[in-house]
Write a protein that holds these residues in place. Structure first.
Motif, PDB file in Angstrom:
ATOM      1  N   LYS A 203       1.438   7.366  -5.025  1.00 42.18           N
ATOM      2  CA  LYS A 203       1.796   6.017  -5.480  1.00 42.18           C
ATOM      3  C   LYS A 203       1.541   4.959  -4.397  1.00 42.18           C
ATOM      4  N   PRO A 204       1.982   5.168  -3.136  1.00 35.55           N
ATOM      5  CA  PRO A 204       1.680   4.167  -2.091  1.00 35.55           C
ATOM      6  C   PRO A 204       0.176   3.916  -1.914  1.00 35.55           C
ATOM      7  N   ILE A 205      -0.631   4.984  -2.055  1.00 35.53           N
ATOM      8  CA  ILE A 205      -2.081   4.818  -1.912  1.00 35.53           C
ATOM      9  C   ILE A 205      -2.630   3.971  -3.061  1.00 35.53           C
ATOM     10  N   LEU A 206      -2.116   4.207  -4.270  1.00 37.03           N
ATOM     11  CA  LEU A 206      -2.537   3.382  -5.404  1.00 37.03           C
ATOM     12  C   LEU A 206      -2.195   1.917  -5.159  1.00 37.03           C
ATOM     13  N   ILE A 207      -0.952   1.683  -4.719  1.00 33.35           N
ATOM     14  CA  ILE A 207      -0.501   0.303  -4.486  1.00 33.35           C
ATOM     15  C   ILE A 207      -1.365  -0.361  -3.412  1.00 33.35           C
ATOM     16  N   ALA A 208      -1.643   0.373  -2.341  1.00 28.30           N
ATOM     17  CA  ALA A 208      -2.448  -0.178  -1.239  1.00 28.30           C
ATOM     18  C   ALA A 208      -3.824  -0.607  -1.722  1.00 28.30           C
ATOM     19  N   ASN A 209      -4.428   0.206  -2.547  1.00 29.99           N
ATOM     20  CA  ASN A 209      -5.777  -0.116  -3.028  1.00 29.99           C
ATOM     21  C   ASN A 209      -5.767  -1.251  -4.047  1.00 29.99           C
TER      22      ASN A 209
END
Length: 217
Positions: A203-209
């Motif tokens: 989830k954090p990686i999705l948000i970052a992108n």
């Protein structure tokens, strides 16, 4: 650099000290200026026709388009006299265009390679399930967006420092490369979304992108 400095210093002496010692019809300054220019131009042509590294091509183009016509020939002591002489460019137009093409091809390839490597590095971070950095409290893949934008901006600035025309040409080339890069980025991200749902930092990686989109816009 040595030739440019010598030419500028010597012609300054001609204007201030030597010109006044001869009758006007002798055109003493014109004689000196033409001889210096012809020698300088012959050396520039010789260099241009030899094998040059990318940094040497950049320096030579800087002299042809920028340093010689602006810093030297617009010098406050020399400008008025040089205007009367009507000296040409340091390089023939055809040779200058050939060097510009080499420079633009090399710069475009270098930036394209850098962007590709940066994306590969970012994809590797996703695979290693590393938590993205936070910027102002928000997850952000700061490296990718900032690196891409800075790479393109600095490349455009370097080219523009040679001449407006060279800068515009590189800008056109890079704006064609950007959609290709963004498509590669999108495809890699879609692949990550499909295959990595069990990652701890999914989830954090999705948000970052997703947050990256604002920077790219």
């Amino acid at each position: 650099l040595h030739m440019g400095k010598t030419m500028k210093e010597d012609l300054t002496v001609v204007v201030k000290c030597i010109k006044q010692l001869y009758p006007p019809e002798f055109n003493v300054f014109s004689t000196y200026a033409e001889l210096y220019h012809n020698y300088f131009a012959s050396q520039a042509k010789k260099s241009a026709e030899s094998h040059l590294e990318d940094k040497d091509i950049y320096l030579l183009l800087s002299w042809v388009h920028n340093i010689y016509p602006k810093d030297m020939r617009k010098d406050h002591v020399l400008a008025e006299e040089l205007e009367k002489v009507k000296l040409g460019s340091l390089l023939p137009s055809s040779l200058s265009k050939e060097l510009e093409k080499k420079y633009l091809d090399s710069e475009e390839a270098t930036i394209k390679s850098s962007l590709s490597k940066c994306l590969d590095k970012e994809i590797q971070r996703w695979k290693e399930d590393k938590e993205p950095e936070k910027l102002n409290g928000h997850f952000q893949s700061e490296l990718l967006a900032i690196f891409v934008i800075q790479s393109m901006y600095s490349g455009q600035k370097r080219a523009k420092d040679i001449s407006e025309a060279v800068g515009e040409e590189l800008s056109c080339r890079l704006w064609k490369e950007l959609p290709t890069f963004l498509k590669s980025y999108k495809d890699a991200f879609e692949d990550f979304k499909e295959k990595s749902k069990k990652h701890r930092n999914y989830k954090p990686i999705l948000i970052a992108n997703i947050n990256n989109c604002w920077n790219f816009r």
